[in-house]
Design a protein around this motif. Structure first.
Motif, PDB file in Angstrom:
ATOM      1  N   LEU A  46       0.944  -1.177  -0.064  1.00 17.70           N
ATOM      2  CA  LEU A  46      -0.197  -0.241   0.107  1.00 17.70           C
ATOM      3  C   LEU A  46      -0.026   1.718  -0.207  1.00 17.70           C
ATOM      4  O   LEU A  46       0.774   2.258  -0.662  1.00 17.70           O
ATOM      5  N   LYS A  47       1.928   1.467   0.421  1.00 16.88           N
ATOM      6  CA  LYS A  47       2.662   2.556   1.138  1.00 16.88           C
ATOM      7  C   LYS A  47       3.487   2.964  -0.236  1.00 16.88           C
ATOM      8  O   LYS A  47       3.971   3.487  -1.147  1.00 16.88           O
ATOM      9  N   SER A  48       3.794   1.511  -1.877  1.00 18.52           N
ATOM     10  CA  SER A  48       4.210   2.010  -2.814  1.00 18.52           C
ATOM     11  C   SER A  48       3.390   2.239  -3.425  1.00 18.52           C
ATOM     12  O   SER A  48       3.885   2.897  -4.779  1.00 18.52           O
ATOM     13  N   LEU A  49       1.733   2.807  -3.297  1.00 15.63           N
ATOM     14  CA  LEU A  49       1.102   2.720  -4.752  1.00 15.63           C
ATOM     15  C   LEU A  49       1.304   4.643  -4.988  1.00 15.63           C
ATOM     16  O   LEU A  49       0.198   5.008  -4.845  1.00 15.63           O
ATOM     17  N   LYS A  50       2.425   5.152  -4.691  1.00 15.51           N
ATOM     18  CA  LYS A  50       2.041   6.454  -5.752  1.00 15.51           C
ATOM     19  C   LYS A  50       2.032   7.268  -6.039  1.00 15.51           C
ATOM     20  O   LYS A  50       1.113   7.970  -5.736  1.00 15.51           O
ATOM     21  N   LEU A  51       1.797   6.149  -7.583  1.00 14.57           N
ATOM     22  CA  LEU A  51       1.021   6.843  -8.707  1.00 14.57           C
ATOM     23  C   LEU A  51      -0.421   6.655  -8.170  1.00 14.57           C
ATOM     24  O   LEU A  51      -1.418   7.982  -9.066  1.00 14.57           O
ATOM     25  N   LEU A  52      -1.077   6.697  -7.261  1.00 11.55           N
ATOM     26  CA  LEU A  52      -2.337   6.010  -6.516  1.00 11.55           C
ATOM     27  C   LEU A  52      -2.719   7.314  -5.965  1.00 11.55           C
ATOM     28  O   LEU A  52      -3.717   7.617  -5.553  1.00 11.55           O
ATOM     29  N   ARG A  53      -1.740   8.273  -5.691  1.00  7.65           N
ATOM     30  CA  ARG A  53      -1.823   9.690  -4.313  1.00  7.65           C
ATOM     31  C   ARG A  53      -2.097  10.382  -5.001  1.00  7.65           C
ATOM     32  O   ARG A  53      -1.921  11.221  -6.234  1.00  7.65           O
ATOM     33  N   LYS A  54      -2.648  11.450  -4.307  1.00  7.18           N
ATOM     34  CA  LYS A  54      -3.111  12.921  -4.668  1.00  7.18           C
ATOM     35  C   LYS A  54      -2.056  13.708  -5.454  1.00  7.18           C
ATOM     36  O   LYS A  54      -2.420  14.151  -6.364  1.00  7.18           O
ATOM     37  N   GLU A  55      -0.874  13.715  -4.739  1.00  9.79           N
ATOM     38  CA  GLU A  55       0.264  14.568  -5.811  1.00  9.79           C
ATOM     39  C   GLU A  55       0.960  13.999  -7.115  1.00  9.79           C
ATOM     40  O   GLU A  55       1.161  14.397  -7.868  1.00  9.79           O
ATOM     41  N   TYR A  56      -0.105  12.658  -7.312  1.00  9.63           N
ATOM     42  CA  TYR A  56       0.098  11.783  -8.843  1.00  9.63           C
ATOM     43  C   TYR A  56      -0.583  12.234  -9.517  1.00  9.63           C
ATOM     44  O   TYR A  56      -0.490  12.307 -11.224  1.00  9.63           O
ATOM     45  N   LEU A  57      -1.797  13.097  -9.224  1.00 11.37           N
ATOM     46  CA  LEU A  57      -3.234  12.183  -9.977  1.00 11.37           C
ATOM     47  C   LEU A  57      -3.365  13.826 -11.269  1.00 11.37           C
ATOM     48  O   LEU A  57      -3.127  14.231 -10.361  1.00 11.37           O
ATOM     49  N   PRO A  58      -3.563  13.082 -11.670  1.00 12.49           N
ATOM     50  CA  PRO A  58      -4.084  14.238 -13.291  1.00 12.49           C
ATOM     51  C   PRO A  58      -5.463  14.658 -12.872  1.00 12.49           C
ATOM     52  O   PRO A  58      -6.143  14.495 -12.104  1.00 12.49           O
TER      53      PRO A  58
END
Length: 243
Positions: free
Chosen positions: A7-19
Motif C-alpha cells: 500500500l505504501k508503494s502505490l505512489k501513483l495513486l496518491r493525490k500529488e501524482y493524479l491528473p
C-alpha cells in the motif's frame, strides 16, 4: 508485513501524482475521440481551436449535446503522461509456483474490490469507486445492455485511467506478495491471465474471509486485513462523531 509495504508503494495513486479531472466539460456532452495535434492539422483543424497548442500534443474532441456539430478540443497531455507512468510498472516478479502466482492475482482483485467499496479510502486518493462492476464489464465492454463507458460519464479518458490504475495496482500487489526466490520471471500474457482471473473472481464471489478456500494457499495476513475493511467505514464515522 507485505500488505503495508504494498500500500505504501502505490505512489501513483496518491493525490500529488493524479491528473486534474476538473478540466473536463461540465454538462451533457458527446466525445468524438482522442487525437494527436498532427492528425488534427491534417484534418485542417485551425490552431486557434486547439488550446495551449504550443505545449500539448494530445486532444480530446467533444461537443455539447445541444450543439453537436460544434466540436471543441480539450488538451489531455497530463492524462496521457499519467497513463504512461502507470504503464512503466513492469510485469517482472520473483519466481514462484504457478499456484502461488495465481493466488496473488486473485487476492489483488479481491483487495481492489474491497477498497472500492469504502466510502473513504485512507490508503490513496485515486477514485476507484467503480470497483468490480467496471472490471467485470471490462471483458466485453458491456453486459446486459449496460455499457462500460456509462460508468465513467461516457468519458473514455476516465475509463482508460481507471483500468490502467487497476493493472498498476495488481502488478504492485504481485511484486510484494511474491517475495521469495532469487530469480525474476514475468507472467506471460499478463493481461490475458488477468482477464481469466477476473472471470474466476466473478464466479467465486467470495463471501467469506478465508482466501485459501479459493486459492488453496494460506495467507493469514491477507485474511485478517480484508476482514478489517468491512468495518473501516464505521470506524471512520465513529472518529468523526468524536471530533
Amino acid at each position: 508485513m507485505y500488505i503495508f509495504k504494498f500500500l505504501k508503494s502505490l505512489k501513483l495513486l496518491r493525490k500529488e501524482y493524479l491528473p486534474n479531472f476538473d478540466c473536463f466539460p461540465k454538462g451533457k456532452v458527446i466525445y468524438y475521440g482522442q487525437y494527436k495535434i498532427e492528425d488534427l492539422l491534417e484534418e485542417h483543424v485551425s490552431l486557434d481551436l486547439l488550446p495551449n497548442h504550443e505545449s500539448n500534443i494530445h486532444y480530446l474532441a467533444y461537443a455539447f449535446l445541444n450543439d453537436i456539430y460544434t466540436i471543441k478540443y480539450l488538451p489531455i497531455d497530463q492524462f496521457v503522461n499519467y497513463i504512461n507512468m502507470l504503464n512503466e510498472e513492469d510485469c517482472k516478479f520473483k519466481r514462484s509456483s504457478l499456484m502461488l502466482r495465481d493466488a496473488a492475482v486473485f487476492e489483488a482483485i479481491w483487495l481492489f474490490d474491497k477498497l472500492a467499496c469504502l466510502k473513504t479510502n485512507p490508503f490513496f486518493e485515486a477514485d476507484i469507486k467503480y470497483g468490480f462492476s467496471a472490471i467485470n464489464l471490462y471483458r466485453d465492454n458491456g453486459h446486459n445492455h449496460e455499457s462500460l463507458l456509462s460508468l465513467f460519464d461516457n468519458n473514455p479518458v476516465k475509463r482508460d485511467i481507471f483500468f490502467e490504475q487497476f493493472v498498476y495496482f495488481v502488478k504492485k500487489y504481485i511484486k510484494h506478495r511474491l517475495t521469495k526466490g532469487t530469480q525474476v520471471s514475468s507472467i506471460s500474457r499478463f493481461k490475458e491471465h488477468l482477464l481469466n482471473t477476473i472471470i474466476s473472481y466473478e464466479n467465486e464471489s467470495p463471501k467469506h474471509y478465508k482466501s485459501s478456500l479459493i486459492t488453496h494457499n494460506k495467507n493469514k495476513e491477507f485474511d485478517d486485513f480484508i476482514q478489517q475493511l468491512n468495518i473501516l467505514d464505521r470506524l471512520q464515522e465513529s472518529d468523526n462523531q468524536n471530533i
